[in-house]
Design a protein around this motif. Sequence first.
Motif, short mmCIF file in Angstrom:
data_model
loop_
_atom_site.label_atom_id
_atom_site.label_comp_id
_atom_site.label_asym_id
_atom_site.label_seq_id
_atom_site.Cartn_x
_atom_site.Cartn_y
_atom_site.Cartn_z
N GLN A 30 -31.99 -90.39 92.17
CA GLN A 30 -31.54 -91.71 92.62
C GLN A 30 -32.76 -92.55 92.98
OE1 GLN A 30 -29.55 -92.51 96.44
NE2 GLN A 30 -27.91 -93.42 95.21
N ILE A 31 -32.85 -93.72 92.35
CA ILE A 31 -33.99 -94.60 92.61
C ILE A 31 -33.44 -95.87 93.27
CG2 ILE A 31 -35.99 -95.74 91.56
CD1 ILE A 31 -35.26 -94.17 88.94
N CYS A 32 -33.87 -96.11 94.52
CA CYS A 32 -33.51 -97.37 95.19
C CYS A 32 -34.78 -98.21 95.14
CB CYS A 32 -33.08 -97.13 96.63
SG CYS A 32 -31.63 -96.08 96.72
N GLY A 33 -34.80 -99.23 94.29
CA GLY A 33 -36.01 -100.02 94.09
C GLY A 33 -36.47 -100.67 95.40
N VAL A 34 -37.77 -100.76 95.60
CA VAL A 34 -38.32 -101.42 96.80
C VAL A 34 -39.10 -102.65 96.34
CG1 VAL A 34 -38.48 -99.28 98.15
CG2 VAL A 34 -40.41 -99.96 96.73
N SER A 35 -39.43 -103.55 97.28
CA SER A 35 -40.06 -104.80 96.85
C SER A 35 -41.56 -104.62 96.58
CB SER A 35 -39.82 -105.91 97.87
OG SER A 35 -40.23 -105.44 99.12
N ARG A 36 -42.20 -103.68 97.21
CA ARG A 36 -43.62 -103.45 96.89
C ARG A 36 -44.01 -102.00 97.15
NH1 ARG A 36 -47.13 -103.87 101.30
NH2 ARG A 36 -48.83 -104.96 100.28
N LEU A 37 -45.04 -101.55 96.46
CA LEU A 37 -45.61 -100.22 96.72
C LEU A 37 -47.06 -100.42 97.16
CD1 LEU A 37 -44.41 -98.00 93.69
CD2 LEU A 37 -43.43 -98.15 95.97
N HIS A 38 -47.48 -99.66 98.16
CA HIS A 38 -48.88 -99.74 98.60
C HIS A 38 -49.69 -98.66 97.88
CE1 HIS A 38 -47.67 -96.34 101.07
NE2 HIS A 38 -46.67 -97.08 101.54
N GLY A 39 -50.99 -98.64 98.08
CA GLY A 39 -51.83 -97.60 97.48
C GLY A 39 -51.54 -96.26 98.15
N ALA A 40 -51.92 -95.17 97.51
CA ALA A 40 -51.68 -93.84 98.10
C ALA A 40 -52.82 -92.89 97.73
CB ALA A 40 -50.36 -93.29 97.56
N THR A 41 -52.99 -91.89 98.59
CA THR A 41 -53.93 -90.81 98.29
C THR A 41 -53.09 -89.60 97.95
OG1 THR A 41 -55.60 -91.72 99.74
CG2 THR A 41 -55.76 -89.37 99.28
N TYR A 42 -53.40 -88.94 96.82
CA TYR A 42 -52.50 -87.90 96.34
C TYR A 42 -53.30 -86.82 95.61
CZ TYR A 42 -48.10 -85.96 94.69
OH TYR A 42 -47.04 -85.13 94.47
N THR A 43 -52.85 -85.58 95.70
CA THR A 43 -53.52 -84.48 94.99
C THR A 43 -52.61 -84.00 93.85
OG1 THR A 43 -54.67 -83.83 96.98
CG2 THR A 43 -54.55 -82.17 95.25
N ILE A 44 -53.15 -84.00 92.63
CA ILE A 44 -52.40 -83.61 91.43
C ILE A 44 -52.15 -82.10 91.44
CG2 ILE A 44 -52.49 -83.58 88.87
CD1 ILE A 44 -52.48 -86.44 90.10
N LEU A 45 -50.96 -81.68 91.02
CA LEU A 45 -50.64 -80.24 91.05
C LEU A 45 -51.42 -79.49 89.95
CD1 LEU A 45 -47.03 -79.29 89.88
CD2 LEU A 45 -48.48 -80.87 88.69
N PRO A 46 -51.58 -78.17 90.09
CA PRO A 46 -52.35 -77.41 89.09
C PRO A 46 -51.67 -77.43 87.71
CG PRO A 46 -51.88 -76.06 91.02
CD PRO A 46 -51.09 -77.31 91.18
N ASP A 47 -52.45 -77.34 86.68
CA ASP A 47 -51.94 -77.42 85.31
C ASP A 47 -51.34 -76.07 84.90
OD1 ASP A 47 -51.59 -77.63 82.49
OD2 ASP A 47 -53.03 -79.28 82.47
N ARG A 48 -50.00 -76.03 84.79
CA ARG A 48 -49.35 -74.73 84.46
C ARG A 48 -49.62 -74.35 83.02
NH1 ARG A 48 -43.77 -76.09 82.41
NH2 ARG A 48 -43.85 -78.35 82.35
N ILE A 49 -49.88 -75.33 82.14
CA ILE A 49 -50.11 -74.97 80.74
C ILE A 49 -51.57 -74.51 80.55
CG2 ILE A 49 -49.92 -75.71 78.33
CD1 ILE A 49 -47.21 -75.50 79.85
N GLU A 50 -52.49 -75.11 81.28
CA GLU A 50 -53.87 -74.58 81.23
C GLU A 50 -53.87 -73.14 81.76
OE1 GLU A 50 -56.86 -75.99 83.99
OE2 GLU A 50 -58.44 -75.86 82.48
N THR A 51 -53.09 -72.92 82.83
CA THR A 51 -52.99 -71.56 83.40
C THR A 51 -52.42 -70.61 82.35
OG1 THR A 51 -52.46 -72.65 85.49
CG2 THR A 51 -52.11 -70.27 85.39
N ALA A 52 -51.33 -71.03 81.70
CA ALA A 52 -50.70 -70.18 80.67
C ALA A 52 -51.69 -69.90 79.54
CB ALA A 52 -49.45 -70.86 80.12
N THR A 53 -52.52 -70.89 79.23
CA THR A 53 -53.49 -70.74 78.13
C THR A 53 -54.46 -69.60 78.43
OG1 THR A 53 -53.32 -73.09 77.65
CG2 THR A 53 -55.28 -71.94 76.80
#
Length: 437
Positions: free
Chosen positions: A225-248
Amino acid sequence: MGRNYPECGGMKMKKLLVAGPTRLSGTVRIHGAKNSVLPILAACCLCCSPCVLHNCPDIADVRTALAILESLGCKARREGSTLCIDPTGLDRHCVEPRLAGKMRSSVLFLGALLARFSQAELALPGGCPLGDPIDLHVKALSQLGVRFCFEEGRMRAVWHKRLDGDIRLPLPSVGATENLLLACALGKRTVNITGAAREPEIADLIGFLRAAGADISGAGTSSLQICGVSRLHGATYTILPDRIETATYLCMAAGCGGETELLRCDARLLLPVIERLREAGCEISADADRIVLRSSGRLLPLLPVSTAPYPGFPTDAQALLMAAVLKAAGGSEFRETIFERRFLHVPELRKLGADIQVAGSTARVRGVRQLHGAKLRAEDLRGAAALLTASMMAEGESELTGLCHLLRGYEKPEQNLKNLGASIKSVDIPAPFVYNT
Ligand code: EPU
């Protein structure tokens, strides 16, 4: 002088020379997930202040996404594995055809630019030659009030009226789910999606959007469910590990034999691959962010493997597991249910002496005692990694070209494999000699 890959934006043309057979032992550090960072980079277009993304792989597809952001007016800077994206100068809604044609996931800028400017213009997506339909993206966005016009390989989309809506995806398309999340996160209305894809990279995109102030629920399920908002601010975020690189790296170590430790990965994201490698006789132990695999290199045959949307066996690991069992003590069968053209690696694997028969969407592998070196050409990203796996399992020297596909999705594969003990080196492909008459 070396040659360039026209299909890889002028990247220097190289080939890999691999001497086998090799056992792989040592440690590899897994990078952030390509298929998370790409939609999250597109999502930066929705934010009105800078974003900081940690754990971003330095691969060709990410460089293409950064070039697209810059061409739209954003600033992008890399510090190690951290990307700093400043979207405050974003002022264009057209993605250059030269950039959009380089990778399939350029289509994610459709949703992002629609959210930001109510219009978007881009070339139809390119990248891996797996077939690129986007009918589900177009149909779902049309239901929400977007009008499309297609001409000469380009599409123009304009949001006439931002409608509320209940969208049911007839199949759980990863890209269509991501485009809907991107398009609808901004703007006051509510959109419910059923039949959404559940890949962990989608939950990661939702995690980033929520960190930027979006109101989205249902992450990890097929009902969002997406309830649209009027603006988004910047964020700091850590990308999850690559499961396909791991599988490789797991499949490489399984097929070659040895003891390999993978760090900064998450075994919970690839349970079906781990289960199949255990069935093949590998000893695997996993804790919070580390996996250790021990293999004799002579695997057991597998019960039939059928690819499926998450949490099923990933299509991206099909070619890799197939390569690992080429020398197994018996036959294994692979059924590809997601993409039509996903056996492009099979004719190349046969050049190494592999025994594989394809009938429709099923490939039957009969394990052989030995593979021998050959000249191979990769045609897609995961196929390239599969050819590399099989080359390391083969007796003698193999030559692998089409490396631009490999480098779209893997950071420093040559270095990582050398660290594991592989005998592998890249050399320039010389330009053909031209007589001046
Ligand atoms: N499909 C349609 N119409 C659409 C969209 C998809 O028919 O409008 C079909 C596709 O042709 C395919 C199936 O639906 O047969 C699944 O496609 P999906 O949209 O789920 O795939 P995608 O978003 O194009 C992503 C990954 C792929 C991964 C697939 C499946 C990214 C950037 N790409 O592609 O990853 O194989 O999901 O999990 O996230 C790779 O990393 O090498 C790669 C190809």
